[in-house]
Design a protein around this motif. Structure first.
Motif, mmCIF file in Angstrom:
data_model
loop_
_atom_site.group_PDB
_atom_site.id
_atom_site.type_symbol
_atom_site.label_atom_id
_atom_site.label_comp_id
_atom_site.label_asym_id
_atom_site.label_seq_id
_atom_site.Cartn_x
_atom_site.Cartn_y
_atom_site.Cartn_z
ATOM 1 N N THR A 73 -2.835 36.633 -7.598
ATOM 2 C CA THR A 73 -1.908 37.400 -6.773
ATOM 3 C C THR A 73 -0.523 36.777 -6.924
ATOM 4 O O THR A 73 -0.385 35.550 -6.910
ATOM 5 N N VAL A 74 0.482 37.630 -7.083
ATOM 6 C CA VAL A 74 1.865 37.174 -7.164
ATOM 7 C C VAL A 74 2.640 37.768 -5.995
ATOM 8 O O VAL A 74 2.738 38.990 -5.878
ATOM 9 N N PRO A 75 3.191 36.933 -5.116
ATOM 10 C CA PRO A 75 4.049 37.444 -4.057
ATOM 11 C C PRO A 75 5.431 37.756 -4.649
ATOM 12 O O PRO A 75 6.153 36.840 -5.046
ATOM 13 N N TYR A 76 5.765 39.039 -4.727
ATOM 14 C CA TYR A 76 6.992 39.443 -5.420
ATOM 15 C C TYR A 76 8.256 38.894 -4.778
ATOM 16 O O TYR A 76 9.268 38.704 -5.450
ATOM 17 N N ASP A 77 8.203 38.605 -3.482
ATOM 18 C CA ASP A 77 9.394 38.092 -2.807
ATOM 19 C C ASP A 77 9.394 36.568 -2.716
ATOM 20 O O ASP A 77 10.260 35.973 -2.081
ATOM 21 N N ALA A 78 8.443 35.910 -3.382
ATOM 22 C CA ALA A 78 8.416 34.451 -3.482
ATOM 23 C C ALA A 78 8.511 34.031 -4.944
ATOM 24 O O ALA A 78 8.061 32.970 -5.346
ATOM 25 N N THR A 79 9.073 34.928 -5.765
ATOM 26 C CA THR A 79 9.405 34.640 -7.158
ATOM 27 C C THR A 79 10.822 35.137 -7.388
ATOM 28 O O THR A 79 11.313 36.002 -6.661
ATOM 29 N N ALA A 80 11.485 34.601 -8.390
ATOM 30 C CA ALA A 80 12.866 35.005 -8.670
ATOM 31 C C ALA A 80 13.186 34.767 -10.133
ATOM 32 O O ALA A 80 12.513 33.996 -10.820
ATOM 33 N N CYS A 81 14.225 35.459 -10.589
ATOM 34 C CA CYS A 81 14.693 35.261 -11.959
ATOM 35 C C CYS A 81 16.206 35.519 -12.021
ATOM 36 O O CYS A 81 16.839 35.786 -10.997
ATOM 37 N N PHE A 82 16.743 35.471 -13.209
ATOM 38 C CA PHE A 82 18.182 35.602 -13.413
ATOM 39 C C PHE A 82 18.478 36.780 -14.331
ATOM 40 O O PHE A 82 17.607 37.225 -15.077
ATOM 41 N N GLU A 83 19.713 37.238 -14.281
ATOM 42 C CA GLU A 83 20.120 38.307 -15.198
ATOM 43 C C GLU A 83 19.918 37.810 -16.628
ATOM 44 O O GLU A 83 19.978 36.614 -16.903
ATOM 45 N N THR A 84 19.654 38.759 -17.534
ATOM 46 C CA THR A 84 19.281 38.388 -18.895
ATOM 47 C C THR A 84 19.966 39.298 -19.909
ATOM 48 O O THR A 84 19.985 40.520 -19.735
ATOM 49 N N TYR A 85 20.501 38.689 -20.955
ATOM 50 C CA TYR A 85 21.054 39.464 -22.072
ATOM 51 C C TYR A 85 19.935 39.815 -23.041
ATOM 52 O O TYR A 85 19.103 38.966 -23.381
ATOM 53 N N SER A 86 19.925 41.055 -23.491
ATOM 54 C CA SER A 86 18.917 41.514 -24.435
ATOM 55 C C SER A 86 19.310 41.132 -25.858
ATOM 56 O O SER A 86 20.416 40.646 -26.113
ATOM 57 N N PHE A 87 18.423 41.411 -26.791
ATOM 58 C CA PHE A 87 18.675 41.122 -28.208
ATOM 59 C C PHE A 87 19.903 41.849 -28.735
ATOM 60 O O PHE A 87 20.551 41.394 -29.663
ATOM 61 N N ASP A 88 20.248 43.007 -28.126
ATOM 62 C CA ASP A 88 21.382 43.789 -28.612
ATOM 63 C C ASP A 88 22.661 43.516 -27.824
ATOM 64 O O ASP A 88 23.670 44.205 -27.986
ATOM 65 N N GLY A 89 22.624 42.518 -26.950
ATOM 66 C CA GLY A 89 23.812 42.146 -26.187
ATOM 67 C C GLY A 89 23.952 42.842 -24.846
ATOM 68 O O GLY A 89 24.844 42.509 -24.069
ATOM 69 N N SER A 90 23.087 43.813 -24.552
ATOM 70 C CA SER A 90 23.173 44.488 -23.257
ATOM 71 C C SER A 90 22.646 43.568 -22.159
ATOM 72 O O SER A 90 21.742 42.767 -22.379
ATOM 73 N N LEU A 91 23.244 43.696 -20.976
ATOM 74 C CA LEU A 91 22.898 42.830 -19.852
ATOM 75 C C LEU A 91 21.961 43.545 -18.892
ATOM 76 O O LEU A 91 22.218 44.670 -18.473
ATOM 77 N N PHE A 92 20.858 42.904 -18.564
ATOM 78 C CA PHE A 92 19.925 43.436 -17.581
ATOM 79 C C PHE A 92 20.061 42.620 -16.302
ATOM 80 O O PHE A 92 20.022 41.385 -16.337
ATOM 81 N N SER A 93 20.201 43.320 -15.184
ATOM 82 C CA SER A 93 20.347 42.634 -13.904
ATOM 83 C C SER A 93 19.074 41.859 -13.573
ATOM 84 O O SER A 93 17.983 42.180 -14.061
ATOM 85 N N ALA A 94 19.212 40.860 -12.717
ATOM 86 C CA ALA A 94 18.050 40.077 -12.282
ATOM 87 C C ALA A 94 17.022 40.969 -11.607
ATOM 88 O O ALA A 94 15.813 40.764 -11.770
ATOM 89 N N GLU A 95 17.484 41.974 -10.863
ATOM 90 C CA GLU A 95 16.556 42.885 -10.180
ATOM 91 C C GLU A 95 15.712 43.675 -11.187
ATOM 92 O O GLU A 95 14.508 43.857 -10.990
ATOM 93 N N ILE A 96 16.349 44.136 -12.262
ATOM 94 C CA ILE A 96 15.628 44.884 -13.302
ATOM 95 C C ILE A 96 14.635 43.973 -14.018
ATOM 96 O O ILE A 96 13.474 44.339 -14.230
ATOM 97 N N VAL A 97 15.074 42.782 -14.398
ATOM 98 C CA VAL A 97 14.191 41.831 -15.088
ATOM 99 C C VAL A 97 12.986 41.501 -14.209
ATOM 100 O O VAL A 97 11.838 41.509 -14.667
ATOM 101 N N HIS A 98 13.240 41.238 -12.941
ATOM 102 C CA HIS A 98 12.184 40.904 -11.980
ATOM 103 C C HIS A 98 11.199 42.069 -11.836
ATOM 104 O O HIS A 98 9.985 41.885 -11.954
ATOM 105 N N GLY A 99 11.739 43.264 -11.604
ATOM 106 C CA GLY A 99 10.898 44.445 -11.412
ATOM 107 C C GLY A 99 10.037 44.762 -12.619
ATOM 108 O O GLY A 99 8.841 45.053 -12.484
#
Length: 191
Positions: A133-159
């Motif tokens: 079981t993973v508690p989604y609100d007890a994990t976190a991550c950071f915004e991430t640049y993709s291979f093509d240079g586009s930026l994904f928000s931390a919320e998108i990466v997490h989701g």
């Protein structure tokens, strides 16, 4: 439910550094602490996993301040402490041996980062036969640049990271749900 082991992944100072970029789940540490406190109150099994990078320049290298635990998440007596050098807490550690020896079949995994240490550890745990079981609100991550240079928000990466784990590798839950269903705790813990 004492056969459920709480696994804390990389609760280290390096992840408190704002130079990593924007992060999601600002209440993550508060939620994680509530779960840790609940497990400790019940005297249930807790494993702390600490990442040690081989890269001397990494904030997670053992010579760096970033390697140290976040103060509220330091292991206490009788809690297992594992040092890992890869994303998965199972690679070149005794985690699987420990869990099997103690007959823990169910895991709750939380910590940093959703798309690295959490995802990799959870996938391996499921492949090794653990119920996770993973508690989604007890994990976190950071915004991430993709291979093509586009930026994904931390919320998108997490989701997306959690969506890829959901049903196939783990059940995704909330801290409140785990507190009420597994620990039968209703009062909040001060963090």
């Amino acid at each position: 439910m004492s056969e459920t082991c709480l696994i804390l992944i990389d609760f280290q100072q390096a992840y408190s550094d704002s130079s990593r970029g924007k992060r999601n789940n600002p209440c993550m540490e508060k939620n994680a602490y509530q779960l840790l406190h609940g497990w400790r109150e019940k005297a249930w099994p807790v494993v702390h996993v600490q990442h040690s990078s081989f890269d001397m320049e990494s904030p997670l290298h053992s010579s760096s301040r970033g390697f140290d635990f976040i103060e509220s998440f330091r292991p206490v007596q009788k809690e297992k402490h594992i040092i890992k050098h890869a994303n998965s807490a199972f690679i070149d550690t005794d985690l699987d041996l420990f869990l099997k020896r103690e007959k823990y079949k169910s895991l709750v995994v939380m910590g940093f980062t959703t798309n690295h240490g959490i995802s990799t550890t959870v996938r391996m745990a499921a492949d090794l036969g653990y119920e996770v079981t993973v508690p989604y609100d007890a994990t976190a991550c950071f915004e991430t640049y993709s291979f093509d240079g586009s930026l994904f928000s931390a919320e998108i990466v997490h989701g997306l990271s959690l969506a890829n784990l959901h049903h196939e590798f783990a059940s995704i839950s909330s801290t409140d749900s785990l507190l009420s269903s597994r620990l039968k705790l209703t009062k909040p813990v001060i963090f």
